[in-house]
Scaffold this active site. Structure first.
Site, PDB file in Angstrom:
ATOM      1  CG  HIS A  11     -84.896  71.631  86.500  1.00 27.21           C
ATOM      2  ND1 HIS A  11     -85.143  72.543  85.719  1.00 27.21           N
ATOM      3  CD2 HIS A  11     -85.223  70.270  85.971  1.00 27.21           C
ATOM      4  CE1 HIS A  11     -85.628  71.892  84.346  1.00 27.21           C
ATOM      5  NE2 HIS A  11     -85.595  70.484  84.761  1.00 27.21           N
ATOM      6  CD  GLU A  89     -87.164  64.690  83.089  1.00 26.23           C
ATOM      7  OE1 GLU A  89     -87.574  63.495  83.913  1.00 26.23           O
ATOM      8  OE2 GLU A  89     -87.749  65.634  83.055  1.00 26.23           O
TER       9      GLU A  89
END
Length: 255
Positions: A11, A89
């Site tokens: 990202h 994550e």
């Protein structure tokens, strides 16, 4: 057999990234202005690269990045962004929200390398690998279901990974009819690379520095692999994997 490209993108930058804070799973930050520009640049870099499937973490920073990349892409009209919880994550437990340097100090005090250190209430590398395996199974199942018509005889599959990357956006996937984009997170990607190179024995291709295999990918950095699936009575399973490039950041301006 079915061969497909797999491009994995971290990202874009968030304010927490800029401030050196650990986000993990508890802090669901959006992209910063720089992160938006990085994602736009990644989308422009990949604009002529064909994707047939898109998988993304359900966290804001990854979803925003994927949406921007897909919007810039000329072949992704009406493509579905499939959110997968297994792409979240890594959880850093009590260290989330604190500074990265503080976790480094915790790891040093524990006498452990940072990647292998697990803060209290956090996920171990092995626990993250379980999620990675779950994601790979789900991705393979989806791709096999979506692209049954593209199954080929083994002799007809072109292997572009035997050639050194030319530094182009479509390296390795120019003649690949199925191509998955995955947008995720830095620590997760680092553990995924360990799983690919160590557990699955993916060879390091030409012009790749082995020392970079496990380093944290920069924001909107890219890794690419060619995956070959083999069919059996039980369905499709991973048969072969080759690396095209890792941690590419050609689209990121350094000035």
């Amino acid at each position: 057999m079915l061969a497909f490209g797999l491009t994995i993108v971290r990202h874009g930058e968030t304010q927490c990234n800029k401030d050196g804070l650990l986000q993990g799973q508890k802090i669901d930050s959006p992209l910063s202005e720089i992160g938006i520009r990085q994602s736009e640049a990644a989308g422009q870099y990949l604009r002529d690269v064909k994707f047939t499937n898109v998988f993304v973490s359900d966290m804001k920073r990854a979803k925003q990045t994927a949406e921007i990349i897909v919007r810039n892409n000329r072949t992704c009209n009406d493509i579905e962004l499939v959110a997968n919880l297994s792409l979240k994550e890594r959880s850093f437990g009590i260290a989330e929200g604190g500074r990265v340097i503080e976790m480094k100090n915790m790891a040093k005090a524990a006498g452990q390398p940072l990647p292998e250190f697990t803060p209290p209430e956090g996920e171990t590398m092995e626990q993250v690998k379980v999620r990675i395996k779950d994601f790979l199974k789900a991705m393979i199942k989806r791709i096999a279901n979506d692209h049954q018509d593209k199954v080929q005889d083994e002799t007809s599959i072109s292997d572009e990974t035997n050639r050194a990357p030319a530094g182009l956006p479509d390296d390795g996937v120019l003649n690949v009819s199925v191509h998955a984009l995955v947008v995720g997170h830095g620590a997760y990607m680092s553990i995924m690379m360990r799983h690919f190179f160590e557990d699955l024995k993916c060879p390091v291709g030409r012009c790749l520095d082995p020392a970079q295999r496990f380093s944290i990918c920069p924001n909107t950095g890219m890794c690419r692999f060619i995956i070959t699936l083999k069919s059996s009575n039980a369905g499709f399973a991973l048969s072969d994997m080759k690396c095209v490039f890792i941690n590419r950041r050609d689209h990121i301006k350094t000035d």
